[in-house]
Design an enzyme around this catalytic site. Sequence first.
Site, mmCIF file in Angstrom:
data_model
loop_
_atom_site.group_PDB
_atom_site.id
_atom_site.type_symbol
_atom_site.label_atom_id
_atom_site.label_comp_id
_atom_site.label_asym_id
_atom_site.label_seq_id
_atom_site.Cartn_x
_atom_site.Cartn_y
_atom_site.Cartn_z
ATOM 1 N N ASP A 1 0.853 -1.198 0.000
ATOM 2 C CA ASP A 1 0.000 0.000 0.000
ATOM 3 C C ASP A 1 0.887 1.247 0.000
ATOM 4 N N LYS A 2 0.478 2.218 -0.779
ATOM 5 C CA LYS A 2 1.233 3.475 -0.886
ATOM 6 C C LYS A 2 0.949 4.414 0.291
ATOM 7 N N ALA B 1 -5.954 -1.653 -4.644
ATOM 8 C CA ALA B 1 -5.363 -0.305 -4.624
ATOM 9 C C ALA B 1 -5.955 0.569 -5.720
ATOM 10 N N THR C 1 -15.840 -1.887 -9.697
ATOM 11 C CA THR C 1 -17.046 -1.228 -9.202
ATOM 12 C C THR C 1 -18.204 -1.348 -10.194
ATOM 13 N N ASP C 2 -19.414 -1.209 -9.687
ATOM 14 C CA ASP C 2 -20.586 -1.181 -10.576
ATOM 15 C C ASP C 2 -20.679 0.140 -11.352
ATOM 16 N N GLU C 3 -19.869 1.149 -10.923
ATOM 17 C CA GLU C 3 -20.006 2.473 -11.550
ATOM 18 C C GLU C 3 -19.552 2.468 -13.003
ATOM 19 N N TYR D 1 -13.482 8.876 -12.139
ATOM 20 C CA TYR D 1 -13.244 7.656 -11.352
ATOM 21 C C TYR D 1 -13.725 6.422 -12.097
ATOM 22 N N SER D 2 -14.999 6.428 -12.506
ATOM 23 C CA SER D 2 -15.529 5.205 -13.126
ATOM 24 C C SER D 2 -14.869 4.926 -14.477
ATOM 25 N N SER E 1 -11.740 5.564 -15.155
ATOM 26 C CA SER E 1 -10.416 4.976 -14.883
ATOM 27 C C SER E 1 -10.560 3.517 -14.459
ATOM 28 N N LYS E 2 -11.610 3.194 -13.708
ATOM 29 C CA LYS E 2 -11.838 1.790 -13.320
ATOM 30 C C LYS E 2 -12.231 0.966 -14.560
ATOM 31 N N ARG F 1 -28.424 4.155 -4.552
ATOM 32 C CA ARG F 1 -27.258 3.281 -4.516
ATOM 33 C C ARG F 1 -27.699 1.942 -3.923
ATOM 34 N N ASP G 1 -25.732 19.967 -6.333
ATOM 35 C CA ASP G 1 -25.501 18.593 -6.763
ATOM 36 C C ASP G 1 -24.075 18.389 -7.296
ATOM 37 N N ARG G 2 -23.618 17.146 -7.243
ATOM 38 C CA ARG G 2 -22.343 16.730 -7.845
ATOM 39 C C ARG G 2 -22.486 16.800 -9.376
HETATM 40 P P1 NAD Z 1 -9.882 3.362 -0.361
HETATM 41 O O1 NAD Z 1 -9.718 4.672 -1.064
HETATM 42 O O2 NAD Z 1 -10.435 3.334 1.015
HETATM 43 O O3 NAD Z 1 -8.459 2.624 -0.286
HETATM 44 C C1 NAD Z 1 -7.570 2.571 -1.358
HETATM 45 C C2 NAD Z 1 -6.216 2.080 -0.827
HETATM 46 O O4 NAD Z 1 -5.299 1.994 -1.937
HETATM 47 C C3 NAD Z 1 -5.578 3.030 0.194
HETATM 48 O O5 NAD Z 1 -5.052 2.293 1.283
HETATM 49 C C4 NAD Z 1 -4.461 3.703 -0.590
HETATM 50 O O6 NAD Z 1 -3.356 4.089 0.234
HETATM 51 C C5 NAD Z 1 -4.074 2.599 -1.567
HETATM 52 N N1 NAD Z 1 -3.426 3.109 -2.786
HETATM 53 C C6 NAD Z 1 -3.848 4.150 -3.562
HETATM 54 N N2 NAD Z 1 -2.999 4.323 -4.588
HETATM 55 C C7 NAD Z 1 -2.040 3.355 -4.476
HETATM 56 C C8 NAD Z 1 -0.897 3.005 -5.248
HETATM 57 N N3 NAD Z 1 -0.565 3.687 -6.357
HETATM 58 N N4 NAD Z 1 -0.144 1.957 -4.843
HETATM 59 C C9 NAD Z 1 -0.475 1.258 -3.726
HETATM 60 N N5 NAD Z 1 -1.528 1.560 -2.949
HETATM 61 C C10 NAD Z 1 -2.303 2.595 -3.322
HETATM 62 O O7 NAD Z 1 -10.729 2.456 -1.351
HETATM 63 P P2 NAD Z 1 -11.813 1.336 -1.018
HETATM 64 O O8 NAD Z 1 -13.119 1.969 -0.843
HETATM 65 O O9 NAD Z 1 -11.271 0.427 0.017
HETATM 66 O O10 NAD Z 1 -11.848 0.591 -2.430
HETATM 67 C C11 NAD Z 1 -10.961 -0.508 -2.713
HETATM 68 C C12 NAD Z 1 -11.214 -0.977 -4.135
HETATM 69 O O11 NAD Z 1 -12.559 -1.409 -4.271
HETATM 70 C C13 NAD Z 1 -11.009 0.097 -5.199
HETATM 71 O O12 NAD Z 1 -10.371 -0.504 -6.302
HETATM 72 C C14 NAD Z 1 -12.420 0.553 -5.544
HETATM 73 O O13 NAD Z 1 -12.487 0.999 -6.876
HETATM 74 C C15 NAD Z 1 -13.190 -0.735 -5.341
HETATM 75 N N6 NAD Z 1 -14.619 -0.569 -4.955
HETATM 76 C C16 NAD Z 1 -14.955 0.218 -3.916
HETATM 77 C C17 NAD Z 1 -16.298 0.324 -3.530
HETATM 78 C C18 NAD Z 1 -16.723 1.162 -2.351
HETATM 79 O O14 NAD Z 1 -17.937 1.280 -2.109
HETATM 80 N N7 NAD Z 1 -15.826 1.694 -1.556
HETATM 81 C C19 NAD Z 1 -17.277 -0.361 -4.251
HETATM 82 C C20 NAD Z 1 -16.871 -1.167 -5.328
HETATM 83 C C21 NAD Z 1 -15.544 -1.270 -5.664
HETATM 84 P P1 TYD Z 2 -20.261 8.240 -2.219
HETATM 85 O O1 TYD Z 2 -20.189 7.644 -0.850
HETATM 86 O O2 TYD Z 2 -19.282 9.316 -2.581
HETATM 87 O O3 TYD Z 2 -20.199 7.017 -3.247
HETATM 88 P P2 TYD Z 2 -20.425 7.002 -4.870
HETATM 89 O O4 TYD Z 2 -20.491 8.375 -5.384
HETATM 90 O O5 TYD Z 2 -19.208 6.271 -5.324
HETATM 91 O O6 TYD Z 2 -21.701 6.217 -5.077
HETATM 92 O O7 TYD Z 2 -21.725 8.814 -2.428
HETATM 93 C C1 TYD Z 2 -22.865 7.991 -2.318
HETATM 94 C C2 TYD Z 2 -24.052 8.830 -2.704
HETATM 95 O O8 TYD Z 2 -24.227 9.869 -1.730
HETATM 96 C C3 TYD Z 2 -23.878 9.540 -4.038
HETATM 97 O O9 TYD Z 2 -25.140 9.564 -4.707
HETATM 98 C C4 TYD Z 2 -23.472 10.953 -3.655
HETATM 99 C C5 TYD Z 2 -24.193 11.166 -2.339
HETATM 100 N N1 TYD Z 2 -23.513 12.073 -1.359
HETATM 101 C C6 TYD Z 2 -24.228 13.102 -0.789
HETATM 102 O O10 TYD Z 2 -25.427 13.321 -1.065
HETATM 103 N N2 TYD Z 2 -23.574 13.908 0.116
HETATM 104 C C7 TYD Z 2 -22.264 13.728 0.435
HETATM 105 O O11 TYD Z 2 -21.721 14.511 1.249
HETATM 106 C C8 TYD Z 2 -21.547 12.637 -0.159
HETATM 107 C C9 TYD Z 2 -20.104 12.396 0.171
HETATM 108 C C10 TYD Z 2 -22.232 11.833 -1.057
#
Ligand code: NAD
Ligand code: TYD
Length: 357
Positions: free
Chosen positions: A31-32, A80, A132-134, A158-159, A161-162, A222, A287-288
């Site tokens: 992990d970075k 990561a 991710t589903d995104e 983000y989506s 890049s994934k 979501r 909104d975002r």
């Molecule tokens: P997070 O942002 O909490 O953690 C990401 C981790 O990756 C961190 O510990 C960070 O230090 C490390 N990292 C970032 N860049 C790096 C690099 N270049 N080299 C090594 N380590 C690096 O993310 P998360 O929510 O735990 O998500 C983990 C994975 O699951 C991601 O690939 C994300 O796309 C995917 N995912 C997340 C969700 C969600 O709801 N959080 C849902 C579906 C998929």
């Molecule tokens: P988020 O947790 O950022 O996940 P994602 O955008 O990857 O689904 O956001 C979940 C939902 O919540 C999304 O529709 C954006 C919304 N949201 C808010 O309404 N307020 C907030 O402060 C944040 C962070 C997210």
Amino acid sequence: MILVTGGAGFIGSNFVLDWLAQHDEPVINLDKLTYAGNLSNLESIQQDGRHTFVHGDIGDRSLVSSLLEKHKIRAIVHFAAESHVDRSILGPGEFITTNVNGTFSLLEAARAYWSALPDKEKADFRFLHVSTDEVYGSLGPNDAPFSETTPYAPNSPYSASKAAADHLVRAYHHTYGLPTLTTNCSNNYGPYHFPEKLIPLMIANALGGKPLPIYGDGQNVRDWLYVGDHCAAIRRVLESGTTGETYNIGGWNEKTNLEVVHTLCDILDQLAPKTGSYRDQITYVKDRPGHDRRYAIDARKVERELGWKPAETFDTGIRKTVQWYLDHQEWVRGVLSGDYLKWVEKNYGQREQGVAA
Ligand code: NAD
Ligand code: TYD
């Protein structure tokens, strides 16, 4: 031994903790430690000889190659990533660097290592890419949930890049025969979730007496999955998934953001009562940009083929999660104050970067 990337982040640290609770097989955790990586998530296994933490970048090809060789890695579980949509809107560059170029570099290191393995190890090797589903874009209110054959239509940096990383993983299987697996999961929640994301942010702000900022009209949907269920699904796919396949992982829990925030407020009203309701702190904010309206996962394939389904309902999972945050307010304070970053400076400032323990 397995190599986990991003194992100090939210899902990765849950995965490492669950893995060591269920297996004796050791883990190398690369992990970075970006802002999202937090070693205090792994405090309970600090003395556990089965866990080796390596501070480094997935894009560091020579480091990754040496870890694969030295530890005779039999599987990579790749978490990561840069993971926050709002950050990707403000600064997409890091998302390309880590999610696209970093995954490419990791695939190259894996391919070189895997190609040279003896036949049996070669056949057993796995590269599991966590996505991710995104990548599927946004659904209308009456559209069927995303299945594994839904066309990709990513809408945020983000989506996108994934999605690029998913395509590279697919190509490495198709072209080189690398034994890959890809999981596309819906929104996770649970312990160690960084309080920039909806659920932990709302809990932290509620308890801190701050506004609860709802983007737009709060009607975006979501499909929420408890993180422990996601980790169980990944273990199942790693063990029995068919290489080259993708598996959609979801909780069958579609909720509007407003429903989620109302639920959080109502649970907090019971567990941490104050004068008035936490709902009074709800505020609507701009909104975002490009905000996807609805995500929903059809998780029938992973259930039918691999027998996985979520153990938690939204009600049980969200209650556990709120209780966890109430019990771990020190962790939240550490994250919000940035104190956890100082630990990294202290521990790694004097060390050569990227040297495995
Ligand atoms: P997070 O942002 O909490 O953690 C990401 C981790 O990756 C961190 O510990 C960070 O230090 C490390 N990292 C970032 N860049 C790096 C690099 N270049 N080299 C090594 N380590 C690096 O993310 P998360 O929510 O735990 O998500 C983990 C994975 O699951 C991601 O690939 C994300 O796309 C995917 N995912 C997340 C969700 C969600 O709801 N959080 C849902 C579906 C998929
Ligand atoms: P988020 O947790 O950022 O996940 P994602 O955008 O990857 O689904 O956001 C979940 C939902 O919540 C999304 O529709 C954006 C919304 N949201 C808010 O309404 N307020 C907030 O402060 C944040 C962070 C997210």
